[in-house]
Design a protein around this motif. Structure first.
Motif, short mmCIF file in Angstrom:
data_model
loop_
_atom_site.label_atom_id
_atom_site.label_comp_id
_atom_site.label_asym_id
_atom_site.label_seq_id
_atom_site.Cartn_x
_atom_site.Cartn_y
_atom_site.Cartn_z
N GLN A 121 11.30 39.05 -13.42
CA GLN A 121 10.07 38.98 -12.65
C GLN A 121 9.25 37.73 -12.87
OE1 GLN A 121 8.15 42.69 -13.57
NE2 GLN A 121 9.47 43.80 -12.16
N GLY A 123 9.85 34.85 -11.79
CA GLY A 123 9.85 34.03 -10.60
C GLY A 123 10.12 32.56 -10.90
N ARG A 124 9.29 31.70 -10.32
CA ARG A 124 9.55 30.27 -10.48
C ARG A 124 9.20 29.76 -11.88
NH1 ARG A 124 6.21 27.78 -5.96
NH2 ARG A 124 5.28 29.86 -6.14
N ARG A 125 8.36 30.53 -12.58
CA ARG A 125 7.95 30.08 -13.92
C ARG A 125 8.96 30.49 -15.00
NH1 ARG A 125 2.27 30.66 -13.13
NH2 ARG A 125 1.67 28.91 -11.81
N LYS A 126 10.10 30.99 -14.57
CA LYS A 126 11.07 31.53 -15.51
C LYS A 126 11.38 30.59 -16.68
CE LYS A 126 15.49 33.88 -15.16
NZ LYS A 126 16.52 34.23 -14.18
N THR B 5 18.17 32.11 -10.44
CA THR B 5 16.74 32.31 -10.30
C THR B 5 16.32 32.62 -8.87
OG1 THR B 5 16.52 30.66 -12.00
CG2 THR B 5 14.51 31.36 -10.88
N GLY B 9 14.89 36.24 -7.92
CA GLY B 9 13.46 36.31 -7.75
C GLY B 9 13.09 36.86 -6.38
N ALA B 10 13.96 36.64 -5.41
CA ALA B 10 13.63 36.92 -4.03
C ALA B 10 13.12 38.33 -3.74
CB ALA B 10 14.82 36.59 -3.14
N ASP B 12 11.56 40.40 -5.36
CA ASP B 12 10.23 40.69 -5.85
C ASP B 12 9.16 39.89 -5.12
OD1 ASP B 12 11.23 42.41 -7.71
OD2 ASP B 12 11.65 40.78 -9.13
N VAL B 13 9.50 38.67 -4.78
CA VAL B 13 8.50 37.80 -4.19
C VAL B 13 8.36 38.07 -2.70
CG1 VAL B 13 7.88 35.41 -3.77
CG2 VAL B 13 8.99 36.05 -5.91
#
Lengths: 314, 315
Positions: A121, A123-126, B5, B9-10, B12-13
């Protein structure tokens, strides 16, 4: 033992073909020899000392190298200390077990949500989260224990925060014989390793499976319980193992944060026995006991690694 | 950062898929739950990083307290004529001993481990799998068990090796050789044999194919091992403690333990300063290593994260 490795190296066919078979064993020889002499051989020495006697004058251990002549004296002595009438080691073993179980469970309870968040969860900050979460991994263990020593001193931040919140009226002596402190130290010390292991496992779970579960009508909680959790079962075992094994042999956390006999763990007994004249043999027997208890989980872990390594890679 | 990633991630976002029943309810929960989780993660980060940050901060304290801030100074690093890291002979010697052990061990363990991995990977016999098993067993062996074993080895059988730097070095190599062996092995498995076969088909000798084709491809893995072994030796405590003979062979971790044990009555800020030096050493090694690793693996997928995670997680 070195001989075996070298004999193995020479056993290949002569050079001449374009891919000489002697080349690969030769490359492996230095590492194999190092392991044979400095990893395998020590265990034989442990056996020889455990089955040996003691020099009555200088109190140094006298190892017996011939397995046929091994004496049962030390083993009997340790078994007596563990289970006999004056069994002073029994409580230590139970205490160690208790600390390790509680600390491992706490590690998992902390590490799973953190690893789950970073893997699923963030996201981009992983990448950023991963670096922050793994950062303690790169801080020396001793430094982390020292840091808690600072915080837990009589006039340290913990006591001051607690008395500011009116939870305590006078400073608690955290650093002397408090099981809570030792378990805290163990959890603090080992939790980064569990996070790393769990993260790698959770990150590998195919997102399509979770999506399928959702499409088939499972809610978020049930998706987690019915899909994610079962899929991460192995990696949870691995995480528990990778902390429980070193924790069971830990003695420095205890010394740094307590150092009082009431929190002594089996690791303390073993490390003390090496520096106490006349007790080397008992230390060796205890190490053997520890090894026997841990061998099965270790082999399970190694076999899991080999299986995983065949399919995937770094 | 890692390959998956974007796709992972998709779900959820992205907003709820059209047609999904009860999507309003579910999407609200999607916003709610992760933030509770995020709060937990931030709490964890605070708990895990703040103590260390405070220890670093108080190593710069002007006074000798580790709880009251009395102004900034470098007293515990260089200023104090008796107790600073620079002037206290024990602390000074500890820094040198740590660097000496870390460099020696890295220089020997990484080539030995990498060669072992290449050899065992191509050897393909029952003996090779036995050695691999042994290597992995060494990787998961609790350090105290190994430490007691090698201590008894050096004090009872190989007495020619005296306790001290030599014993520490030999033990540290045996203990750390698994890192390069496992990382390089994983990398070999992901590379496969085809590049080397192509090189040999084009006329390279076996050794030439290793040197010109395989080694350059293995370099990122070798480099990652250098970082991990170096940082691992700096951090190591059990082996160097059991095998140290006198004050001269006590590296930083042992000094911190010796002076700081039993509730830390002797724990002056100088120990915090020493720990900070140790921390700086690891961080410089890791940061430099990470930068070079990124440079080496430019254009590859799944870079960076694999540096530390792969071998620990078993693949």
């Amino acid at each position: 033992m070195t001989r075996t490795a070298e004999a193995g190296a020479g056993a290949g066919t002569r050079p001449g073909t374009r891919q000489p078979r002697w080349l690969w064993p030769t490359l492996a020889v230095p590492g194999a020899a190092w392991l044979a002499v400095l990893f395998l051989l020590p265990f034989y020495v442990v056996l020889a000392v455990a089955g040996g006697t003691v020099n009555p004058l200088f109190l140094n251990a006298v190892p017996i190298w011939n397995p046929l002549h091994w004496q049962p004296g030390y083993v009997r002595q340790v078994v007596g200390d563990l289970f006999g009438a004056g069994a002073f080691l029994g409580p230590t073993v139970l205490r160690t077990l208790l600390y390790v179980v509680v600390a491992s469970a706490a590690c998992l309870l902390i590490a799973y949500p953190v690893a789950y968040f970073v893997a699923r969860q963030a996201g981009r900050r992983k990448g950023l989260y991963l670096v922050a979460v793994v950062a303690p991994f790169w801080v020396s263990y001793m430094m982390r224990m020292l840091a808690w020593q600072n915080l837990l001193q009589g006039n340290g931040f913990v006591n001051r925060a607690l008395s500011a919140a009116h939870l305590i009226t006078q400073p608690v002596n955290w650093l002397s014989g408090m099981p809570v402190t030792v378990v805290l130290g163990l959890v603090y010390g080992y939790v980064p390793y569990v996070i790393v292991v769990l993260y790698a496992g959770l990150d590998r779970i195919d997102g399509a499976l979770l999506e399928a579960a959702r499409d088939l009508g499972l809610g978020r909680t049930r998706t987690f319980l019915r899909v994610t959790l079962p899929l991460s079962k192995e990696v949870v075992y691995a995480g528990a193992l990778i902390t429980a094994l070193p924790m069971a042999g830990d003695f420095y956390t205890n010394t740094m944060l307590s150092g009082v006999p009431t929190t002594t763990m089996i690791g303390n007994v073993i490390s003390d026995s090496l520096s106490t004249p006349g007790q080397g043999g008992e230390g060796a027997v205890l190490v053997l006991f520890l090894l026997i208890v841990m061998l099965a989980p270790m082999i399970w872990y190694v076999r899991g690694t080999t299986r995983a390594g065949r399919g995937e890679a770094l | 950062m890692t390959a998956g990633t974007a796709t992972q991630g998709a779900p959820d976002v992205a907003p709820a898929r059209p047609g999904a029943a009860g999507r309003m309810r579910r999407s609200r929960r999607r916003i709610g739950r992760p933030s509770a989780l995020r709060g937990f993660v931030w709490l964890y980060l605070l708990w895990s990083l703040a103590p260390v940050a405070l220890a670093i901060l108080f190593s710069f304290n002007r006074g000798s307290s580790v709880t009251e801030w009395q102004g900034f100074s470098l007293r515990w690093y260089t200023g104090d004529p008796y107790y600073s890291v620079l002037h206290d002979p024990a602390l000074h010697a500890a820094v040198i001993q740590t660097v000496r052990l870390a460099v020696l061990t890295t220089v020997v363990a990484v080539p030995v481990g990498a060669a072992f991995a290449i050899g065992v990977h191509r050897w393909r016999s029952r003996q090779a799998s036995a050695w691999t098993f042994l290597m992995l067993l060494a990787f998961v062996m609790p350090e105290l068990i190994f430490g007691v074993g090698i201590f008894l080895l050096f004090t009872n059988l190989l007495t020619i090796v005296r306790l001290g730097t030599t014993a520490q070095f030999l033990a540290l190599v045996a203990w750390n050789v698994s890192w390069p062996a496992i990382i390089v092995r994983a990398r070999l498995q992901s590379i496969g044999d085809q590049y080397e076969e192509a090189a040999r088909d084009l006329g390279a000798s076996s050794v030439g194919a290793i040197r010109r084709v395989l080694l350059p491809m293995l370099f990122p893995a070798v480099f990652a091992s250098v970082v991990l072994v170096f940082a691992g030796v700096v951090d190591d405590f059990v082996l160097v403690d059991l095998l140290s003979s006198n004050a001269q062979s006590q590296p930083m971790s042992v000094i911190i333990y010796t002076l700081g044990a039993h509730g830390g009555s002797a724990a002056a800020p100088a120990l915090n300063a020493l720990a900070t030096v140790m921390f700086a050493m690891s961080i410089v090694a890791v940061a430099a290593g990470w930068a070079v690793y990124r440079l080496l693996t430019r254009g590859e997928r799944n870079r960076g994260a694999g540096l530390a995670l792969g071998p620990l997680a078993g693949g």
